[in-house]
Design an enzyme around this catalytic site. Structure first.
Site, PDB file in Angstrom:
ATOM      1  N   CYS A   1      45.342  42.988  44.923  1.00  0.00           N
ATOM      2  CA  CYS A   1      45.253  42.830  46.374  1.00  0.00           C
ATOM      3  C   CYS A   1      46.327  41.846  46.797  1.00  0.00           C
ATOM      4  O   CYS A   1      46.595  40.870  46.099  1.00  0.00           O
ATOM      5  CB  CYS A   1      43.867  42.312  46.760  1.00  0.00           C
ATOM      6  SG  CYS A   1      43.687  41.905  48.519  1.00  0.00           S
TER       7      CYS A   1
ATOM      8  N   ASP B   1      43.854  38.313  44.624  1.00  0.00           N
ATOM      9  CA  ASP B   1      44.520  38.361  45.919  1.00  0.00           C
ATOM     10  C   ASP B   1      45.824  37.564  45.882  1.00  0.00           C
ATOM     11  O   ASP B   1      46.062  36.748  44.979  1.00  0.00           O
ATOM     12  CB  ASP B   1      43.593  37.811  47.001  1.00  0.00           C
ATOM     13  CG  ASP B   1      43.830  38.440  48.365  1.00  0.00           C
ATOM     14  OD1 ASP B   1      44.893  39.055  48.561  1.00  0.00           O
ATOM     15  OD2 ASP B   1      42.951  38.299  49.232  1.00  0.00           O
ATOM     16  N   MET B   2      46.677  37.791  46.893  1.00  0.00           N
ATOM     17  CA  MET B   2      47.958  37.087  47.006  1.00  0.00           C
ATOM     18  C   MET B   2      48.368  37.202  48.464  1.00  0.00           C
ATOM     19  O   MET B   2      48.888  38.215  48.890  1.00  0.00           O
ATOM     20  CB  MET B   2      48.984  37.741  46.079  1.00  0.00           C
ATOM     21  CG  MET B   2      50.173  36.887  45.725  1.00  0.00           C
ATOM     22  SD  MET B   2      51.520  37.044  46.902  1.00  0.00           S
ATOM     23  CE  MET B   2      52.856  36.352  45.959  1.00  0.00           C
TER      24      MET B   2
ATOM     25  N   LYS C   1      38.753  40.280  41.890  1.00  0.00           N
ATOM     26  CA  LYS C   1      39.574  40.719  43.028  1.00  0.00           C
ATOM     27  C   LYS C   1      40.718  39.717  43.127  1.00  0.00           C
ATOM     28  O   LYS C   1      40.535  38.609  43.624  1.00  0.00           O
ATOM     29  CB  LYS C   1      38.767  40.763  44.322  1.00  0.00           C
ATOM     30  CG  LYS C   1      39.566  41.278  45.523  1.00  0.00           C
ATOM     31  CD  LYS C   1      38.699  41.346  46.766  1.00  0.00           C
ATOM     32  CE  LYS C   1      39.491  41.801  47.980  1.00  0.00           C
ATOM     33  NZ  LYS C   1      39.946  43.201  47.883  1.00  0.00           N
TER      34      LYS C   1
ATOM     35  N   ASP D   1      43.877  45.650  54.591  1.00  0.00           N
ATOM     36  CA  ASP D   1      42.808  44.873  55.219  1.00  0.00           C
ATOM     37  C   ASP D   1      42.214  45.596  56.422  1.00  0.00           C
ATOM     38  O   ASP D   1      41.187  45.179  56.956  1.00  0.00           O
ATOM     39  CB  ASP D   1      43.348  43.507  55.671  1.00  0.00           C
ATOM     40  CG  ASP D   1      43.498  42.534  54.513  1.00  0.00           C
ATOM     41  OD1 ASP D   1      42.976  42.818  53.423  1.00  0.00           O
ATOM     42  OD2 ASP D   1      44.142  41.481  54.698  1.00  0.00           O
TER      43      ASP D   1
ATOM     44  N   ASP E   1      33.353  36.945  47.604  1.00  0.00           N
ATOM     45  CA  ASP E   1      34.719  36.750  48.085  1.00  0.00           C
ATOM     46  C   ASP E   1      35.018  35.261  48.244  1.00  0.00           C
ATOM     47  O   ASP E   1      34.337  34.398  47.676  1.00  0.00           O
ATOM     48  CB  ASP E   1      34.935  37.533  49.383  1.00  0.00           C
ATOM     49  CG  ASP E   1      36.369  38.006  49.553  1.00  0.00           C
ATOM     50  OD1 ASP E   1      37.207  37.201  49.979  1.00  0.00           O
ATOM     51  OD2 ASP E   1      36.660  39.175  49.238  1.00  0.00           O
TER      52      ASP E   1
ATOM     53  N   ARG F   1      49.585  30.912  56.231  1.00  0.00           N
ATOM     54  CA  ARG F   1      48.131  30.869  55.988  1.00  0.00           C
ATOM     55  C   ARG F   1      47.733  29.524  55.370  1.00  0.00           C
ATOM     56  O   ARG F   1      46.838  29.439  54.551  1.00  0.00           O
ATOM     57  CB  ARG F   1      47.688  32.029  55.100  1.00  0.00           C
ATOM     58  CG  ARG F   1      46.190  32.359  55.200  1.00  0.00           C
ATOM     59  CD  ARG F   1      45.870  33.625  54.422  1.00  0.00           C
ATOM     60  NE  ARG F   1      44.446  33.944  54.492  1.00  0.00           N
ATOM     61  CZ  ARG F   1      43.552  33.669  53.529  1.00  0.00           C
ATOM     62  NH1 ARG F   1      43.966  33.058  52.430  1.00  0.00           N
ATOM     63  NH2 ARG F   1      42.298  33.991  53.655  1.00  0.00           N
TER      64      ARG F   1
END
Length: 719
Positions: free
Chosen positions: A504, A457-458, A455, A526, A345, A422
């Site tokens: 994701c 992600d966004m 994987k 999540d 990850d 974030r």
């Protein structure tokens, strides 16, 4: 009976699916109007439904708000418009003028109808497309709009389709709502008169709503009743409008964008809307879900019939503290559990030590991976697992080399405050240079390091969504972003046939039929708390099959809820989808590792049923009764039952569980006890799951193997 047939004298078109009919006609004004959607009809029977337009009850009524295939802005139409056009002279109306039709059969079992129209005054052409298949009752619809003039036009609203429903005494709306870590909360509520709008204004599908609806008369159950539904295959901002009109009708429409956005059309340019897929069934919500699941497996997912591997993800074990040594150690433990796909990850690249820096600099961190990712990938492959990695290509930290080199690549509006969520900004994927940059480093990363799985992600929504430079950049942004994202995914898959991708977006923020056409599975939330997941998975499964649903076993007390439930309970909840493990294996005891390995092996014995069987929701996750789900093989030879008790319910009667999808006249063996049961008894009279006393109990799972499974139950078919 022909799949697509036409009666020129009445203007009727009839489309036939295996169990349903869909009919429309071109009326006297040239407008395409709805006739029927429901049980199968012949063409002569359909023509009986043609009724001449009557006089309006008053000068205040106009055309009915529900009943056209694509309601336009113009004339005496006062309902929700699905097509609004702004011409250079300021006019917004559209007047239908038929311009022909085409019937196309591009491949075996697929049939398409295209109805062509043009505006009576302006150079705009509109084509309504319909696609039906021999193996599904799902009907796909989309619209193509073409500017045939020499001036720019703007599509203020360009829905994919409008769906009209039969008149009933009442209507009920089913949909999902939610938020981060609480996605897919199923709502079934009385449909009020007026317009009910579901939407996302975030540039992504969103955690807060999903672009699908189901409507029934208020009397449908899991097993009985007429249910109508539609789902939009789009991964950006969207809007669905459900109408209930005073004249007793209801319908829903949907398409890209939200209020205030538009799609520009330059001279010679066309806009193809995403597919709006519709379904009718008279078998209740369960039959609707199973039809959507089969459609997704057969016609949406790129590899829907593959068996997905058991996955391990390193996030909870290491967080951002990723290096070659700790990943190799985790990989050794994961392989011993029986894991088949190992995923690293966040934290493997650039200056990424927290979420404050490094996002956008997609090269392995030299101090953590001195020789790149190759040695780790080699170790994972040597252990018999596939190798996957986390990426977030659409984002950038201001503290990154990428941002310092290309500050103009982010979405922003000059003169406005800039929101960092974030600690990151959104890259403008609508730009060719940004999309090409992302594709370039991604295809090299996959090729150079033997990567089998991404994987993707966004982790934030769009804000200050400006595109300074192009004169119509702000308008093109909302659809252009998604189109270029799709393009990058399509190019990657073309380059790397063995690559598999998980969608994701901070959990379930981008899950829809559009993104699933280009990915293989979805990170649903999540929130991995097993008890909360029963509710999330219940809502998710209304439309999406288990084959798309990533589900992890993580550590307790849970990081979000502080709840502690047994390892076996967590595993069995995750077994309802694509089993993954996300706990810190370095902290698992020898007993937990042994139990985990046993449960992974158990899942592998039944996952063909979970991932490709028919889902029956025998008891939902709300209320005092145990939650019970069943997965049945297509041929009825095997079935699997999973059940969960959240706590002791003294004095609460428990009705027997009646199984579905069994072969009539067959007998089934309980692989735990060896007892043989008649299908008629199991279906009509049921059985009582052997639930253990106490909190968080599960029964024996029923599967198709003649062996005892310590905590699960199963049944196999014996002729």
């Amino acid at each position: 009976m022909p799949t697509i047939s036409h009666a020129p004298d009445t203007g009727v078109w009839l489309l036939i699916t295996p169990r349903t009919s869909y009919a429309l006609r071109i009326d006297e004004t040239g407008a395409p109007c709805h006739l029927a959607w429901g049980p199968r009809l012949t063409l002569p029977e359909t023509e009986e439904l043609v009724v001449p337009a009557g006089e309006a009850a008053s000068s205040f009524e106009g055309r009915p708000a529900v009943g056209e295939e694509l309601p336009v802005d113009g004339g005496t139409r006062y309902g929700t418009p699905s097509l609004q056009v702004r011409y250079p002279d300021g006019s917004r109306a559209f007047e239908w003028q038929p311009a022909g039709h085409r019937v196309i059969t591009p491949s075996d079992g697929v049939h398409e109808l295209s109805l062509e129209f043009r505006d009576r005054h302006y150079p705009l052409r509109v084509a309504l497309h319909y696609r039906v298949r021999d193996d599904t009752d799902v009907i796909e619809r989309w619209t193509v709009l073409s500017n045939e003039g020499d001036q720019h036009l703007s599509l203020v609203r360009a829905d994919s389709a409008a769906w009209s429903l039969p008149a009933t005494a009442d209507y009920r709306l089913s949909h999902v709502t939610g938020q981060w870590s609480a996605e897919s909360q199923l709502r079934r509520e009385h449909l009020p008169y007026g317009e009910t709008v579901l939407t996302s204004r975030r540039g992504i599908t969103s955690h807060h709503a999903a672009p699908w609806v189901m409507v029934d008369a208020g009397d449908a159950t899991e097993e009985h009743g007429r249910v109508f539904g539609a789902a939009l295959a789009w991964s950006g901002s969207w809007r669905l409008t459900v109408q209930r009109t005073p004249d007793g009708r209801a319908g829903f429409s949907g398409g890209v964008g939200h209020e205030g956005t538009c799609v520009p059309l330059a001279p010679g340019e066309e806009f193809i809307t995403p597919v709006s897929a519709g379904l009718f069934t008279d078998g209740g919500f369960g039959a609707a879900s199973r039809a959507w699941h089969a459609y997704t497996l057969n016609h949406v997912l790129p590899h829907g019939h593959e068996v997905a591997p058991v996955l391990y993800n390193s996030w909870e074990a290491t967080g951002f503290d990723v290096d070659e040594a700790n990943q190799k150690a985790l990989a050794e433990r994961a392989a011993a559990l029986g894991v088949e796909l190992y995923v690293v990850d966040d934290g493997w690249f650039g200056a990424r030590r927290s979420d404050h820096a490094g996002l956008g600099d997609w090269t392995p961190a030299q101090d953590r991976f001195p020789e790149g990712l190759g040695p780790l990938a080699d170790t994972v492959h040597r252990l018999g697992m596939r190798f996957g990695i986390w990426v977030e290509p659409e984002m950038v930290n201001p503290d990154s080399d990428l941002y310092r080199a290309h500050p103009d690549w982010v979405l922003h509006t000059p003169g406005r405050a800039r929101s960092e969520l974030r600690n990151q900004l959104v890259l403008n994927f609508a730009r060719d240079d940004v999309a090409d940059w992302a594709y370039g480093w991604l295809t090299r990363l996959v090729a150079d390091h033997g990567i089998d799985f991404l994987k993707w992600d966004m982790n934030r929504a769009l804000s200050e969504a400006g595109w300074p430079g192009p004169p119509d950049g702000n308008d093109r942004l909302w659809t252009g972003y998604v189109a270029k994202l799709y393009g990058v995914l399509d190019r990657l898959r073309a380059d790397h046939a063995g690559l598999r991708i998980e969608t994701c977006s901070g959990g379930g923020g981008r899950v829809d039929l559009g993104i699933l056409t280009r990915t293989d599975q979805a990170w649903v939330s999540d929130n991995t708390d097993a008890v909360d997941r029963l509710v999330i998975q219940h809502g998710f499964g209304q439309l999406h099959p288990a084959r798309t649903m990533s589900a992890w076993v993580t550590d307790v007390p849970h990081q979000l809820t502080s709840r502690t439930v047994p390892l076996r309970f967590r595993f069995h909840v995750a077994m309802c989808g694509l089993l993954g493990i996300g706990g810190d294996l370095t902290r698992w005891s020898e007993e937990e590792l042994a139990e985990g390995a046993e449960l992974v092996a158990e899942y592998k014995r039944v996952r063909h049923l979970v991932q490709h069987g028919a889902l029956y929701r025998l008891s939902g996750p709300h209320g005092e009764l145990p939650t019970v789900v069943q997965y049945a093989a297509e041929d009825g030879a095997e079935t699997l039952v999973l059940a969960w008790q959240r706590g002791p319910r003294h004095g609460v009667p428990r009705p027997p569980v009646r199984l579905r999808g069994l072969t009539p006249g067959a007998r089934y063996r309980d692989t735990r006890t060896g007892e043989v049961h008649h299908a008629t008894v199991l279906a009509a009279y049921g059985f009582h799951p052997d639930l253990r006393p106490g909190d968080w109990a599960q029964p024996y799972t029923w599967s198709g193997w003649n062996r005892t499974l310590p905590d699960t139950a199963g049944v196999s078919h014996r002729p």
